[in-house]
Scaffold this motif. Structure first.
Motif, PDB file in Angstrom:
ATOM      1  N   ASP A 152     -13.810  -2.671 -27.880  1.00 19.35           N
ATOM      2  CA  ASP A 152     -15.183  -2.359 -28.249  1.00 19.35           C
ATOM      3  C   ASP A 152     -15.742  -1.458 -27.152  1.00 19.35           C
ATOM      4  N   GLY A 153     -16.736  -0.671 -27.504  1.00 16.94           N
ATOM      5  CA  GLY A 153     -17.302   0.244 -26.515  1.00 16.94           C
ATOM      6  C   GLY A 153     -18.215  -0.448 -25.527  1.00 16.94           C
ATOM      7  N   ASP A 154     -17.703  -1.474 -24.862  1.00 18.64           N
ATOM      8  CA  ASP A 154     -18.527  -2.264 -23.958  1.00 18.64           C
ATOM      9  C   ASP A 154     -17.799  -2.378 -22.618  1.00 18.64           C
ATOM     10  N   PRO A 155     -18.267  -1.630 -21.606  1.00 18.18           N
ATOM     11  CA  PRO A 155     -17.532  -1.529 -20.333  1.00 18.18           C
ATOM     12  C   PRO A 155     -17.283  -2.893 -19.679  1.00 18.18           C
TER      13      PRO A 155
ATOM     14  N   PRO B 135     -16.700   3.923 -29.733  1.00 14.08           N
ATOM     15  CA  PRO B 135     -18.038   4.346 -29.294  1.00 14.08           C
ATOM     16  C   PRO B 135     -18.916   3.126 -29.025  1.00 14.08           C
ATOM     17  N   GLU B 136     -19.848   3.288 -28.084  1.00 11.86           N
ATOM     18  CA  GLU B 136     -20.759   2.210 -27.709  1.00 11.86           C
ATOM     19  C   GLU B 136     -21.301   1.486 -28.951  1.00 11.86           C
TER      20      GLU B 136
ATOM     21  N   PHE C 272     -16.089  -0.043 -37.022  1.00  9.68           N
ATOM     22  CA  PHE C 272     -15.678   1.359 -37.080  1.00  9.68           C
ATOM     23  C   PHE C 272     -14.838   1.628 -38.323  1.00  9.68           C
ATOM     24  N   ALA C 273     -13.925   0.689 -38.610  1.00 11.46           N
ATOM     25  CA  ALA C 273     -13.054   0.866 -39.771  1.00 11.46           C
ATOM     26  C   ALA C 273     -13.864   0.829 -41.066  1.00 11.46           C
TER      27      ALA C 273
END
Ligand SMILES: [Zn+2]
Length: 648
Positions: free
Chosen positions: A309-312, A338-339, A346-347
């Motif tokens: 996931d776009g989570d740092p 992406p964030e 996303f899919a």
């Protein structure tokens, strides 16, 4: 159970070339045969079949073994299933032995657990599709998440009642014993009362490798913070959380075909990607990734792509899991979304082509990913940057393959705009430290300022490993061959022939030298036993060894990478093979290994002398000085053999 004699008969009868040719087109190359590997994608053949040793080996993906392991791998069959297949091929009658009572009881329990979970799955699915509660709560949840009817069928999704014991009552009425319902965790028994573990949840059955349901993951649809969002089956005789991956049964075939595995976090990530046409995807589902799970992946492919996931923060927390994958020798790539997006969302938002394109375009090798991720924080802070370098180098040091290591180092140098030599120096330090911890022969006396190793030089520990490997390779390949050993008895004009195995064993054992690598050592010691008891060596001894690590090493070392084409000989070109110069090869390796080991022992002993001097311990000082003398003598004898004169 198949009796031992029949197992041996099957293994002896099955010819590897005859077994493989049913699945792979083989061409003759010298005394071997080659073809396109059935276990990974390739255009030029690297799949090697050796009829005389009765083994196969692929130089592309590394898979190798005998006829039984080929069938196990190719057909994804169990050991007994593969034996039965081969027995069928060669018309060998298999009469199964009566099982022992304990074994039967154990099997019976497992069978009962499997049938209880299978019943649970059917019950939950029916409830989802046919009951009002299931349809209005469970099915509408799946519809909201765009999960298709096809996926519901394929993944056998379901729903569990709100009530306290609807499932348990239905199951016992259908004749399932409470004992097994409790063992699978479907029912909880407390103060003589029975409760359903899963209530008011959508159900994700977890399938084992062979497709049987072994446990469940369940998600609540309530927003009450006191209720855990996900609930899993507890551990049981058939469900071991750390050894299974969600989706493995549906992914394994495509994992082999595409030679790649996508790793995601949740059940719905797996299902959504399947709906987008990406089937080589599994999830560690709730637990941190384990070594057993990585080994499970490596049965099908060595390439893992981790989808995040776009989570740092989440990414940083999972870096350790990725280190584990590298350590197991697998290649890791990473794709960040992406964030605010996860693979599932996303899919669902993008078309199949778009998501496949995204995966294709955004896969980054893990070292580059980690470097740029951490570099963001450390950009203008020299201290943080130094710490970062150390951290990245620790990760690179985990990679077992030296060539991969060096290309990662190069890439890291470019990314951090730092001299590659500095990184190599750091890397060598880490590897040395690790080696000292692991090695049987301790090597603490390395001059500290000699830690810089140039790019071309092989790192010392790899070097020793290579020499040990070479000795074992010679034993395995030529153990029973005879070589001339001149000068070993008083009259140097008398030629004496001896077997390679007894030459190597005697020469090394006499000086107390044993391989440091545990697998090599085990093989060496078995050769020692053969030699002592005057028994002949047969390569099948190790190819069929009960220790799987020994089987793997033997198959690897018994397969020659380059087989000389017979055409050369036809054209009158004379080619020197190792067999022609065997005497030279054997003595050369023995001496190189000895010199290396003696050097190490000398260094170690020098350290002991130093300590004894400091402690004024005359007795042990005396002892170590004698040892020093002895080692020096052996060293000069060895040097004389190699034509080196030592000046004292
Ligand atoms: Zn292969």
């Amino acid at each position: 159970m198949i009796p031992k004699e029949i197992v041996e008969l099957i293994v002896d009868t099955a010819r590897i070339d005859e077994v493989v040719v049913d699945f792979v087109t083989l061409k003759k190359r010298g005394s071997n045969m080659i073809g396109l590997c059935p276990f990974h994608n390739e255009k030029t053949p690297s799949f090697n079949v050796n009829p005389s040793r009765n083994i196969y080996k692929c130089f592309g993906c590394g898979k190798g073994g005998d006829s039984v392991s080929f069938i196990m791998e190719h057909e994804q069959a169990s050991y007994p299933e593969s034996l039965r297949y081969l027995a069928g091929k060669y018309n060998i009658e298999v009469e199964e032995e009566e099982q022992t009572p304990e074994r039967t009881a154990e099997d019976l329990i497992r069978e009962s657990l499997f049938s209880a979970t299978a019943y649970g799955q059917k019950y939950f699915t029916e409830l989802l599709l046919d009951s009002d509660e299931g349809k209005s709560i469970g099915l509408s949840y799946f519809r909201e998440r765009d999960i298709s009817d096809h996926s519901i069928n394929k993944f056998q999704l379901g729903y569990s009642h709100e009530g306290w014991n609807n499932f348990t009552d239905a199951a016992t009425e259908s004749g399932y014993k409470i004992e097994y319902l409790e063992k699978t965790g479907l029912t909880i028994v407390k103060d003589n009362k029975r409760y359903d573990r899963f209530r008011g949840r959508v159900m994700f059955p977890i399938h084992g490798v062979s497709g049987k349901v072994i446990g469940f993951g369940a998600r609540t649809l309530k927003s009450d913070p006191k209720i855990p969002k996900y609930l899993n089956s507890p551990e049981s005789e058939i469900y071991h959380k750390s050894k299974v991956l969600y989706g493995i049964y549906f992914a394994k075939k495509t994992m082999i075909q595409k030679d790649e595995c996508y790793l995601v976090e949740g059940y719905t990530d797996v299902i959504s990607l399947h709906q987008s046409g990406i089937e080589n995807v599994v999830a560690s589902s709730g637990t941190a990734l384990t070594i057993d799970q990585i080994r499970l992946i490596s049965r099908y492919t060595t390439n893992v792509t981790v989808l995040y996931d776009g989570d740092p923060a989440g990414i940083k927390a999972s870096l350790r899991g990725i280190d584990l994958i590298l350590e197991q020798g697998l290649n890791v790539r990473v794709i960040a979304f992406p964030e605010g997006e996860d693979p599932d969302s996303f899919a669902r938002k993008n078309s199949n082509t778009e998501i496949q394109q995204y995966l294709h375009d955004n896969a980054t090798n893990f070292i580059r990913f980690k470097t740029s991720l951490l570099l963001e924080d450390a950009q203008n802070d020299p201290i943080a940057k130094t710490k970062l370098i150390r951290e990245i180098m620790h990760t690179i040091a985990l990679v077992p393959d030296i060539i991969a290591r060096s290309s990662y180092t190069k890439e890291c140098a470019t990314l951090m705009q730092i001299d590659e030599q500095v990184l190599i120096q750091e890397l060598n330090k880490i590897i040395r430290k690790k080696f000292r911890k692991e090695s049987v022969v301790r090597n603490d006396d390395l001059p500290k300022d000699e830690l810089i190793i140039t790019k071309q030089e092989v790192i010392e520990e790899d070097f020793i490993h290579l020499h040990e490997e070479n000795i074992i390779r010679l034993l395995l390949n030529y153990g029973e061959d005879e070589i001339v050993t001149q000068g070993l008895i008083d009259d140097p004009t008398i030629e004496l022939t001896r077997e390679v195995k007894s030459v190597i064993v005697n020469e090394l054992v006499e000086d107390g030298i044993y391989p440091g690598n545990p697998t090599y050592r085990k093989i060496f010691e078995e050769f020692e036993t053969l030699t002592k008891n005057n028994l002949p060596y047969n390569d099948q001894k190790f190819i069929r060894h009960e220790d799987s690590e020994i089987r793997r090493v033997a198959t690897d070392l018994l397969t020659q990478r380059y087989t000389l084409s017979e055409n050369w000989q036809d054209k009158g070109v004379s080619i020197t093979t190792e067999k022609d110069i065997l005497q030279h090869a054997v003595f050369g390796s023995i001496h190189t290994l000895k010199i290396g080991r003696i050097e190490l022992m000398l260094k170690e002993n020098r350290e002991k002398i130093k300590i004894a001097e400091q402690n004024l311990d005359d007795t042990s000082l005396e002892e170590h000085l004698i040892q020093h003398q002895r080692l020096e003598e052996i060293k000069s004898e060895l040097a004389v053999y190699r034509g080196i004169v030592i000046l004292k």
